[in-house]
Design a protein around this motif. Sequence first.
Motif: not given
Length: 232
Positions: A1-26
Amino acid sequence: MSISPVELMREIYETRTVSDASGVSLPLESEMRLPLAEALYRVVSDHTPNLALEVGMAHGMSTLAILGGLHAGNAGGMLISVDPHQSTAYRDVGRTNVRLCGMSAQHRVVEQLDYLALPSLLQELSSIDFAYVDGWHTFDYVLLDFFYVDKMLRPGGIVGFNDCGYPAVHKALAFLKTHRKYAEIDVGLKPDYNASNVLKATVRRVLRRNNNDRYFRKLEDWEPTWNFYSYF
Ligand SMILES: C[S@@+](CC[C@H](N)C(=O)[O-])C[C@H]1O[C@@H](n2cnc3c(N)ncnc32)[C@H](O)[C@@H]1O
Protein backbone atom coordinates in the motif's frame (compact mmCIF):
# COMPACT_ATOMS: atom_id res chain seq x y z
CA MET A 1 0.00 0.00 0.00
CA SER A 2 1.31 3.47 -0.85
CA ILE A 3 1.96 6.25 1.64
CA SER A 4 -0.66 9.04 1.84
CA PRO A 5 0.32 12.42 0.36
CA VAL A 6 0.25 14.14 3.74
CA GLU A 7 2.33 11.43 5.43
CA LEU A 8 4.88 11.75 2.65
CA MET A 9 4.82 15.55 2.89
CA ARG A 10 5.45 15.47 6.66
CA GLU A 11 8.20 12.86 6.26
CA ILE A 12 9.96 15.06 3.68
CA TYR A 13 9.77 18.14 5.92
CA GLU A 14 11.26 16.07 8.75
CA THR A 15 14.13 14.58 6.74
CA ARG A 16 14.51 17.59 4.39
CA THR A 17 15.39 15.05 1.72
CA VAL A 18 13.65 14.11 -1.51
CA SER A 19 14.34 11.55 -4.24
CA ASP A 20 14.35 12.04 -7.99
CA ALA A 21 12.82 9.60 -10.49
CA SER A 22 15.90 7.35 -10.39
CA GLY A 23 16.02 7.25 -6.58
CA VAL A 24 18.87 9.71 -6.11
CA SER A 25 18.53 11.67 -2.82
CA LEU A 26 18.54 15.46 -2.97
CA PRO A 27 18.07 18.20 -0.38
CA LEU A 28 14.57 19.68 -0.25
CA GLU A 29 14.50 23.16 -1.78
CA SER A 30 12.21 26.04 -2.79
CA GLU A 31 9.46 24.69 -0.54
CA MET A 32 6.69 26.57 1.25
CA ARG A 33 6.97 26.54 5.06
CA LEU A 34 5.45 23.52 6.86
CA PRO A 35 2.69 25.45 8.76
CA LEU A 36 1.64 26.93 5.43
CA ALA A 37 1.58 23.50 3.80
CA GLU A 38 -0.55 22.20 6.70
CA ALA A 39 -2.94 25.15 6.21
CA LEU A 40 -3.14 24.42 2.47
CA TYR A 41 -3.95 20.80 3.24
CA ARG A 42 -6.72 21.89 5.66
CA VAL A 43 -8.27 24.34 3.19
CA VAL A 44 -8.42 21.72 0.45
CA SER A 45 -9.75 19.02 2.83
CA ASP A 46 -12.48 21.39 4.01
CA HIS A 47 -13.56 22.52 0.54
CA THR A 48 -12.96 19.33 -1.50
CA PRO A 49 -12.52 20.95 -4.93
CA ASN A 50 -13.22 18.89 -8.05
CA LEU A 51 -10.55 20.69 -10.01
CA ALA A 52 -7.59 22.46 -8.41
CA LEU A 53 -4.76 24.36 -10.09
CA GLU A 54 -1.36 25.40 -8.76
CA VAL A 55 1.31 27.61 -10.29
CA GLY A 56 4.77 26.62 -9.03
CA MET A 57 5.45 23.01 -8.06
CA ALA A 58 9.22 22.67 -7.38
CA HIS A 59 9.69 19.56 -5.17
CA GLY A 60 5.94 19.37 -4.74
CA MET A 61 5.21 20.27 -1.11
CA SER A 62 2.17 22.32 -2.15
CA THR A 63 1.28 19.52 -4.58
CA LEU A 64 1.29 16.93 -1.77
CA ALA A 65 -0.70 19.26 0.50
CA ILE A 66 -3.38 19.75 -2.17
CA LEU A 67 -3.48 16.08 -3.16
CA GLY A 68 -3.56 15.24 0.56
CA GLY A 69 -6.67 17.40 0.89
CA LEU A 70 -8.30 15.65 -2.07
CA HIS A 71 -7.32 12.27 -0.60
CA ALA A 72 -8.72 13.19 2.84
CA GLY A 73 -11.99 14.42 1.30
CA ASN A 74 -12.17 11.06 -0.50
CA ALA A 75 -14.16 12.73 -3.25
CA GLY A 76 -11.85 12.19 -6.24
CA GLY A 77 -10.79 15.49 -7.72
CA MET A 78 -7.90 16.49 -9.91
CA LEU A 79 -4.91 18.80 -9.57
CA ILE A 80 -3.12 20.55 -12.43
CA SER A 81 0.37 21.87 -11.61
CA VAL A 82 1.95 24.48 -13.88
CA ASP A 83 5.74 24.59 -13.68
CA PRO A 84 8.21 25.01 -16.57
CA HIS A 85 11.10 23.44 -14.65
CA GLN A 86 9.68 20.21 -13.17
CA SER A 87 11.71 17.72 -15.23
CA THR A 88 14.78 19.97 -15.58
CA ALA A 89 15.78 22.02 -12.50
CA TYR A 90 13.56 19.95 -10.17
CA ARG A 91 14.48 16.57 -11.73
CA ASP A 92 10.89 15.30 -11.60
CA VAL A 93 10.97 15.16 -7.80
CA GLY A 94 7.42 16.52 -7.55
CA ARG A 95 6.12 13.96 -10.05
CA THR A 96 8.00 11.18 -8.23
CA ASN A 97 6.36 12.17 -4.92
CA VAL A 98 2.92 12.04 -6.50
CA ARG A 99 3.70 8.59 -7.90
CA LEU A 100 4.95 7.37 -4.49
CA CYS A 101 1.55 8.12 -2.99
CA GLY A 102 -0.34 6.50 -5.84
CA MET A 103 -2.08 9.68 -7.01
CA SER A 104 -0.70 10.14 -10.53
CA ALA A 105 -4.16 9.51 -12.03
CA GLN A 106 -5.43 12.60 -10.21
CA HIS A 107 -2.53 14.81 -11.22
CA ARG A 108 -1.31 16.49 -14.37
CA VAL A 109 1.80 18.61 -14.84
CA VAL A 110 1.77 21.34 -17.48
CA GLU A 111 5.46 21.94 -18.00
CA GLN A 112 5.25 25.45 -19.42
CA LEU A 113 5.68 29.03 -18.29
CA ASP A 114 2.51 30.38 -16.67
CA TYR A 115 1.94 32.97 -19.40
CA LEU A 116 1.81 30.19 -22.00
CA ALA A 117 0.03 27.54 -19.93
CA LEU A 118 -2.74 29.61 -18.36
CA PRO A 119 -4.29 30.96 -21.61
CA SER A 120 -4.45 27.35 -22.94
CA LEU A 121 -5.98 26.08 -19.69
CA LEU A 122 -8.56 28.88 -19.83
CA GLN A 123 -9.57 27.69 -23.30
CA GLU A 124 -9.61 24.05 -22.26
CA LEU A 125 -11.33 24.09 -18.86
CA SER A 126 -14.86 25.18 -18.11
CA SER A 127 -14.01 26.21 -14.55
CA ILE A 128 -11.82 25.45 -11.56
CA ASP A 129 -12.74 25.30 -7.86
CA PHE A 130 -9.43 26.09 -6.21
CA ALA A 131 -6.07 27.68 -7.09
CA TYR A 132 -2.76 28.19 -5.31
CA VAL A 133 -0.30 30.77 -6.66
CA ASP A 134 3.38 30.17 -5.88
CA GLY A 135 5.33 30.71 -9.10
CA TRP A 136 7.51 33.68 -10.08
CA HIS A 137 7.00 36.35 -7.45
CA THR A 138 7.32 39.66 -9.29
CA PHE A 139 4.20 41.84 -9.46
CA ASP A 140 3.56 41.26 -13.18
CA TYR A 141 3.71 37.45 -12.91
CA VAL A 142 1.57 37.24 -9.76
CA LEU A 143 -0.97 39.60 -11.32
CA LEU A 144 -0.95 37.57 -14.54
CA ASP A 145 -1.49 34.35 -12.56
CA PHE A 146 -4.37 35.94 -10.67
CA PHE A 147 -5.89 37.41 -13.86
CA TYR A 148 -6.18 33.94 -15.42
CA VAL A 149 -7.14 32.21 -12.18
CA ASP A 150 -9.98 34.72 -11.77
CA LYS A 151 -11.23 33.94 -15.29
CA MET A 152 -11.32 30.20 -14.49
CA LEU A 153 -12.39 30.20 -10.83
CA ARG A 154 -16.10 29.62 -10.24
CA PRO A 155 -17.94 31.96 -7.83
CA GLY A 156 -17.51 30.41 -4.39
CA GLY A 157 -14.10 29.01 -5.37
CA ILE A 158 -10.94 29.81 -3.42
CA VAL A 159 -7.52 31.16 -4.37
CA GLY A 160 -4.48 31.11 -2.08
CA PHE A 161 -1.19 32.99 -2.39
CA ASN A 162 2.27 32.21 -1.04
CA ASP A 163 4.90 34.77 0.03
CA CYS A 164 2.30 37.47 0.67
CA GLY A 165 4.89 39.44 2.66
CA TYR A 166 6.74 40.26 -0.57
CA PRO A 167 5.82 43.81 -1.66
CA ALA A 168 5.08 42.53 -5.19
CA VAL A 169 2.63 39.87 -3.97
CA HIS A 170 1.06 42.31 -1.50
CA LYS A 171 0.53 44.76 -4.39
CA ALA A 172 -1.12 42.08 -6.53
CA LEU A 173 -3.46 41.32 -3.60
CA ALA A 174 -4.30 45.02 -3.40
CA PHE A 175 -5.38 44.76 -7.07
CA LEU A 176 -7.52 41.71 -6.25
CA LYS A 177 -9.24 43.61 -3.44
CA THR A 178 -9.91 46.79 -5.45
CA HIS A 179 -10.62 45.42 -8.95
CA ARG A 180 -12.49 42.14 -8.32
CA LYS A 181 -15.03 40.82 -5.81
CA TYR A 182 -13.30 38.56 -3.29
CA ALA A 183 -13.49 38.12 0.48
CA GLU A 184 -10.49 37.01 2.53
CA ILE A 185 -11.09 33.82 4.51
CA ASP A 186 -9.59 32.75 7.81
CA VAL A 187 -7.64 29.52 7.41
CA GLY A 188 -6.25 29.48 10.95
CA LEU A 189 -2.98 31.29 10.20
CA LYS A 190 -2.32 34.23 12.52
CA PRO A 191 -0.94 37.30 10.69
CA ASP A 192 2.86 37.30 10.82
CA TYR A 193 4.56 40.71 10.61
CA ASN A 194 8.06 39.60 11.60
CA ALA A 195 10.96 41.24 9.79
CA SER A 196 14.75 41.51 10.08
CA ASN A 197 14.53 44.64 12.27
CA VAL A 198 12.01 46.59 14.35
CA LEU A 199 11.56 49.36 11.80
CA LYS A 200 10.78 46.92 8.98
CA ALA A 201 8.40 44.99 11.26
CA THR A 202 6.59 48.23 12.13
CA VAL A 203 6.23 49.16 8.46
CA ARG A 204 4.98 45.67 7.72
CA ARG A 205 2.41 45.87 10.52
CA VAL A 206 1.20 49.33 9.46
CA LEU A 207 0.85 48.20 5.84
CA ARG A 208 -0.63 44.87 7.04
CA ARG A 209 1.91 43.10 4.82
CA ASN A 210 1.36 39.67 6.33
CA ASN A 211 4.09 37.05 5.69
CA ASN A 212 1.69 34.15 5.94
CA ASP A 213 -0.31 32.66 3.08
CA ARG A 214 -3.61 34.37 2.39
CA TYR A 215 -6.77 32.89 0.92
CA PHE A 216 -9.70 34.57 -0.80
CA ARG A 217 -13.15 33.33 -1.77
CA LYS A 218 -14.52 34.57 -5.08
CA LEU A 219 -17.86 36.25 -4.43
CA GLU A 220 -19.01 36.69 -8.01
CA ASP A 221 -17.92 36.81 -11.63
CA TRP A 222 -17.32 40.52 -11.88
CA GLU A 223 -15.07 42.93 -13.69
CA PRO A 224 -15.23 46.73 -13.54
CA THR A 225 -16.24 48.85 -16.54
CA TRP A 226 -13.64 49.48 -19.24
CA ASN A 227 -12.50 52.85 -17.83
CA PHE A 228 -12.47 51.96 -14.12
CA TYR A 229 -9.41 52.57 -12.01
CA SER A 230 -8.97 52.44 -8.28
CA TYR A 231 -5.68 53.28 -6.54
CA PHE A 232 -4.16 50.14 -5.06
C1 LIG B 1 8.76 28.65 -4.58
S1 LIG B 1 8.79 27.43 -5.81
C2 LIG B 1 7.27 26.57 -5.58
C3 LIG B 1 7.25 25.75 -4.33
C4 LIG B 1 6.11 24.79 -4.26
N1 LIG B 1 4.84 25.45 -4.35
C5 LIG B 1 6.22 24.04 -2.94
O1 LIG B 1 5.56 24.42 -1.97
O2 LIG B 1 6.98 23.06 -2.88
C6 LIG B 1 8.44 28.39 -7.24
C7 LIG B 1 8.23 27.56 -8.50
O3 LIG B 1 7.75 28.42 -9.52
C8 LIG B 1 8.24 27.93 -10.74
N2 LIG B 1 8.22 29.02 -11.72
C9 LIG B 1 9.16 29.97 -11.95
N3 LIG B 1 8.77 30.78 -12.95
C10 LIG B 1 7.57 30.33 -13.34
C11 LIG B 1 6.67 30.74 -14.36
N4 LIG B 1 6.92 31.80 -15.14
N5 LIG B 1 5.52 30.03 -14.51
C12 LIG B 1 5.24 28.99 -13.70
N6 LIG B 1 6.06 28.55 -12.73
C13 LIG B 1 7.21 29.21 -12.56
C14 LIG B 1 9.64 27.44 -10.41
O4 LIG B 1 10.07 26.48 -11.36
C15 LIG B 1 9.46 26.87 -9.02
O5 LIG B 1 9.21 25.50 -9.08
